[in-house]
Design an enzyme around this catalytic site. Structure first.
Site, PDB file in Angstrom:
ATOM      1  N   ASP A  49       7.831  -7.920 -16.494  1.00 42.19           N
ATOM      2  CA  ASP A  49       7.392  -8.161 -15.112  1.00 42.19           C
ATOM      3  C   ASP A  49       6.774  -6.897 -14.525  1.00 42.19           C
ATOM      4  O   ASP A  49       7.395  -5.846 -14.514  1.00 42.19           O
ATOM      5  CB  ASP A  49       8.605  -8.562 -14.251  1.00 42.19           C
ATOM      6  CG  ASP A  49       8.194  -8.814 -12.813  1.00 42.19           C
ATOM      7  OD1 ASP A  49       7.651  -9.906 -12.549  1.00 42.19           O
ATOM      8  OD2 ASP A  49       8.377  -7.917 -11.965  1.00 42.19           O
ATOM      9  N   TYR A  54       3.051  -1.792  -8.358  1.00 42.45           N
ATOM     10  CA  TYR A  54       3.950  -0.844  -9.040  1.00 42.45           C
ATOM     11  C   TYR A  54       3.190   0.339  -9.645  1.00 42.45           C
ATOM     12  O   TYR A  54       3.813   1.323 -10.052  1.00 42.45           O
ATOM     13  CB  TYR A  54       4.760  -1.537 -10.162  1.00 42.45           C
ATOM     14  CG  TYR A  54       5.609  -2.710  -9.731  1.00 42.45           C
ATOM     15  CD1 TYR A  54       5.847  -2.975  -8.381  1.00 42.45           C
ATOM     16  CD2 TYR A  54       6.183  -3.565 -10.666  1.00 42.45           C
ATOM     17  CE1 TYR A  54       6.608  -4.069  -7.989  1.00 42.45           C
ATOM     18  CE2 TYR A  54       6.958  -4.653 -10.277  1.00 42.45           C
ATOM     19  CZ  TYR A  54       7.150  -4.902  -8.943  1.00 42.45           C
ATOM     20  OH  TYR A  54       7.900  -5.986  -8.556  1.00 42.45           O
ATOM     21  N   LYS A  79       1.289  -9.417 -10.257  1.00 37.65           N
ATOM     22  CA  LYS A  79       1.248 -10.003  -8.907  1.00 37.65           C
ATOM     23  C   LYS A  79       0.139  -9.358  -8.085  1.00 37.65           C
ATOM     24  O   LYS A  79      -0.135  -8.165  -8.263  1.00 37.65           O
ATOM     25  CB  LYS A  79       2.587  -9.758  -8.180  1.00 37.65           C
ATOM     26  CG  LYS A  79       3.804  -9.959  -9.059  1.00 37.65           C
ATOM     27  CD  LYS A  79       5.114  -9.675  -8.333  1.00 37.65           C
ATOM     28  CE  LYS A  79       6.267  -9.678  -9.320  1.00 37.65           C
ATOM     29  NZ  LYS A  79       6.601  -8.371  -9.872  1.00 37.65           N
ATOM     30  N   HIS A 112       2.518 -11.875  -4.298  1.00 36.51           N
ATOM     31  CA  HIS A 112       3.680 -10.979  -4.202  1.00 36.51           C
ATOM     32  C   HIS A 112       4.522 -11.216  -2.936  1.00 36.51           C
ATOM     33  O   HIS A 112       5.747 -11.204  -2.994  1.00 36.51           O
ATOM     34  CB  HIS A 112       3.200  -9.528  -4.259  1.00 36.51           C
ATOM     35  CG  HIS A 112       4.207  -8.571  -4.787  1.00 36.51           C
ATOM     36  ND1 HIS A 112       3.879  -7.455  -5.516  1.00 36.51           N
ATOM     37  CD2 HIS A 112       5.563  -8.547  -4.684  1.00 36.51           C
ATOM     38  CE1 HIS A 112       4.968  -6.792  -5.845  1.00 36.51           C
ATOM     39  NE2 HIS A 112       6.005  -7.437  -5.354  1.00 36.51           N
TER      40      HIS A 112
END
Ligand SMILES: NC(=O)c1ccc[n+]([C@@H]2O[C@H](COP(=O)([O-])OP(=O)(O)OC[C@H]3O[C@@H](n4cnc5c(N)ncnc54)[C@H](OP(=O)(O)O)[C@@H]3O)[C@@H](O)[C@H]2O)c1
Length: 278
Positions: A49, A54, A79, A112
């Protein structure tokens, strides 16, 4: 019953997603991500994931390439970070993610956060995911941090239902009502922060861990699976990556499942989707 790390749940479009995947969001820069992902894949994890937010999609792509495991054996999620809800923004974000990941198709693409988007804006973003799905470049589409009203907007206003809803979920926030709604609508609930960011000293979890000769983390992840909830625990520590995957050789009794359910007190470790603006 889920028997091993590669067992999968079948999504509402027939695509199979591993029940247990590896979370990769680093809250502090550790530079351990690439090795951690490679180690996880080596010991059998198949779900990974990530998210554009990120900042590690290039590392994930590199780890996948260096893992030596065939692309089609892996299940990669990313996402779109919804600073803006629009179809154009989402399609551009998707292209950027794919370049960084170095992949030519994605397994699961998620919105997200709903943020404060209007129904029309949510649907506009969702239309982009539907287009990517119809074009065949994404095998499954879904959402993250959607509460029931957000889900209803998509279910009532579009043709394709989300296949996954990834939300904060752990013993203190068991999302019972949302989970029931997802089951009714054939949407798989996936737990983020399943380990409460490592806050695992709850007395009941410690007691159960002694009874079952397992760790509190393993007790929680087993509780997720027995509830039919997918989970993506994050760790960059090899021993913990292994520990979190070692949950297929025991079963919690119904009574103990209910005791864990009763820990719910609504405590969050992350933002509340009803108020958070990305
Ligand atoms: N969709 C969303 O909005 C959203 C939001 C948050 C997270 N996520 C996803 O969900 C993943 C998991 O959530 P999370 O990272 O917030 O929290 P988490 O998985 O609940 O906890 C991760 C923390 O627990 C530690 N840990 C891992 N295994 C452990 C074990 N067996 N014993 C003790 N400590 C352990 C990790 O340390 P070490 O790494 O140092 O070992 C890390 O500090 C994320 O990485 C991300 O991929 C999604």
């Amino acid at each position: 019953m889920v028997n091993n790390l590669q067992d999968s749940v079948t999504l509402n479009n027939g695509v199979k997603m591993p029940w247990l995947g590896l979370g990769t969001m680093e809250r502090t820069i550790s530079n351990k991500s690439i090795d951690a992902i490679k180690y996880a894949i080596k010991i059998g994890y198949r779900g990974i994931d990530t998210a554009s937010a990120y900042g590690n999609e290039a590392d994930i792509g590199r780890a996948i390439k260096e893992s030596g495991v065939a692309r089609e054996e892996l299940f990669v999620t990313t996402k779109v970070w919804n600073k803006t809800h629009s179809s154009d923004f989402t399609l551009t974000s998707f292209d950027e993610s794919m370049k960084k990941l170095g992949l030519d198709y994605l397994d699961l693409f998620l919105i997200h956060w709903p943020g404060k988007a209007s129904d029309e804006e949510l649907l506009d973003t969702w239309n982009a995911l539907e287009k990517l799905y119809r074009d065949g470049i994404v095998r499954a589409i879904g959402v993250a941090n959607f509460n029931i009203p957000h889900l209803k907007v998509l279910i009532e206003g579009s043709e394709i239902k989300p296949m996954v809803n990834q939300v904060e979920r752990h013993p203190l926030l068991n999302q019972k009502e949302l989970h029931a709604f997802c089951i009714e609508n054939n949407i798989v609930l996936q737990a983020w922060s399943p380990l409460m960011l490592g806050n695992l000293d709850n007395p009941l979890l410690v007691e159960l861990s002694k009874n079952y000769k397992k760790t509190p983390a393993q007790i929680i992840l087993r509780w997720d699976l027995q509830h039919g909830v997918s989970a993506i625990p994050k760790s960059v520590t090899p021993s913990r990556i292994e520990e979190n995957a070692n949950i297929f050789d025991f079963e919690l009794s119904e009574e103990d499942m209910q005791k864990i359910d009763a820990l719910n007190n609504g405590q969050r470790f992350g933002p509340d989707p009803d108020t958070f603006i990305p």
